[in-house]
Design a protein around this motif. Structure first.
Motif, PDB file in Angstrom:
ATOM      1  N   LYS A  77       0.836  -1.258   0.072  1.00  0.00           N
ATOM      2  CA  LYS A  77      -0.093  -0.247   0.023  1.00  0.00           C
ATOM      3  C   LYS A  77       0.867   1.121   0.105  1.00  0.00           C
ATOM      4  N   GLU A  79       1.209   5.456   0.285  1.00  0.00           N
ATOM      5  CA  GLU A  79       0.273   6.484   0.553  1.00  0.00           C
ATOM      6  C   GLU A  79       1.115   7.885   0.515  1.00  0.00           C
ATOM      7  N   SER A  82      -0.401  10.220  -5.377  1.00  0.00           N
ATOM      8  CA  SER A  82      -1.659   9.563  -6.168  1.00  0.00           C
ATOM      9  C   SER A  82      -1.119   8.799  -7.559  1.00  0.00           C
ATOM     10  N   LYS A 113       4.354   6.958   2.338  1.00  0.00           N
ATOM     11  CA  LYS A 113       4.530   5.837   3.253  1.00  0.00           C
ATOM     12  C   LYS A 113       4.107   4.454   2.518  1.00  0.00           C
TER      13      LYS A 113
END
Length: 353
Positions: A77, A79, A82, A113
């Motif tokens: 994931k 973060e 975008s 992150k």
């Protein structure tokens, strides 16, 4: 039926995205200052979609048993930016704007992150500092780790190849830290019974794009029967500053036109003046100051009934000083920013040191 069609379109879009992002282009590096780093992304095609691709080393600290090839949307994931995964690569779309490389940041990452979805409480955080990203926190399976040193850019100057040689003006984009004053553009200087001078002035630290048009006028005689072309000069245009044409040794019997790319002629917004010389004599001079022309300048001895150049006020009636034009086309903005909403074409640019 509509649902089936929508599903088919979705599959086609996914396949298109997978096929489009194949080329990895490494951005050149530039140091903007003693303590500031800035990556440079040089674009080459206004029709393409570009993206930054996160380097593999960013994921390495949190692999924790995974192989590099296993990195993807199901295992990681991301973060702070975008973008999206395509296979093992994470792409961040960047705006493709026709602009100069001016040493200023057009895209920046303040924090990043990355979390391992297959390992409990495993993540790494990078923060921006002086244009670079530095590792701020690393936790593997719930256990904080010593952060390691990283060295790659967080900010990028994005644009097209740009001339930066002081005192010069090149076709395409230019960015100069000193004022550009009375720089000659034309290489030819002789017209019928006279001379010309085409000069450019631009304020310092002002990005500008210079274009030049020199078209084939051989077809004018058939399109405009009776035209007597005396001289043909390149049409220059700038997105900032002013271009000055000064044609000397001419009279009101000379007529100025601009030929567009389709071979159509328009009245050019020049004004006539009989300028007194030091010896008391007078020299006929045709003048123009503005942002330039989208076409080739044609001087003829024929007064044609054609329209005023688009973008000028009322235009200038050739051969007279009545109702002079106010200049060439208003500054035409460079291509509007291309909003990247899907990676459907173009090239990916690797996020490097």
């Amino acid at each position: 039926m509509k649902k089936v069609l929508a599903l088919v379109l979705a599959v086609i879009m996914v396949c298109t995205m997978a096929m489009a992002i194949e080329v990895a282009v490494t951005p050149a590096e530039v140091v903007a200052g003693a303590a500031t780093g800035l990556g440079t992304v040089t674009l080459t095609d206004t029709t393409k979609t570009y993206a930054l691709v996160l380097k593999d080393e960013l994921f390495t600290p949190v692999l924790n048993g995974l192989g590099a090839a296993q990195v993807g949307k199901d295992t990681m994931k991301v973060e702070g930016v975008s973008g999206s995964f395509s296979g093992a690569n994470y792409y961040i779309p960047i705006t493709n704007t026709d602009k100069a490389l001016d040493g200023k940041a057009d895209y920046s990452i303040s924090t990043l992150k990355i979390t391992n979805l297959k390992s409990n409480d495993t993540y790494v955080v990078y923060n921006a500092k002086d244009g670079k990203l530095v590792m701020a926190e690393l936790v593997v399976a719930g256990v904080p780790q010593k952060v390691t040193e990283v060295d790659f850019y967080a900010s990028y100057d994005i644009g097209y190849p740009t001339n930066t040689v002081e005192g010069t003006a090149a076709e395409g984009w230019n960015y100069l830290t000193k004022e550009l004053k009375n720089v000659a553009l034309n290489t030819s200087a002789v017209i019928t019974n006279g001379t010309n001078a085409i000069k450019l002035n631009v304020a310092k630290e002002t990005p500008f794009k210079l274009t030049k048009t020199f078209g084939d006028v051989t077809g004018l005689t058939s399109k405009y029967p009776g035209i007597a072309v005396q001289y043909v000069e390149a049409g220059y245009k700038t997105t900032a500053g002013t271009i000055t044409y000064k044609m000397t040794g001419l009279t009101k019997d000379n007529y100025f036109y601009v030929m567009d790319k389709d071979g159509n002629l328009f009245k050019a917004p020049f004004t006539f003046a009989a300028e007194k010389q030091n010896d008391g004599t007078y020299v006929g001079t045709w003048n123009y100051t503005g942002t330039g022309f989208d076409g080739t300048l044609v001087v003829a001895s024929t007064n044609l009934n054609v329209d005023a150049l688009p973008g000028t006020a009322a235009g200038t009636t050739p051969g007279t000083t009545t109702n002079p034009g106010t200049g060439a086309n208003d500054v035409v903005g460079v291509a509007a920013a291309l909003a990247v909403v899907a990676l459907v074409s173009g090239a990916a640019i690797s996020l490097k040191k």
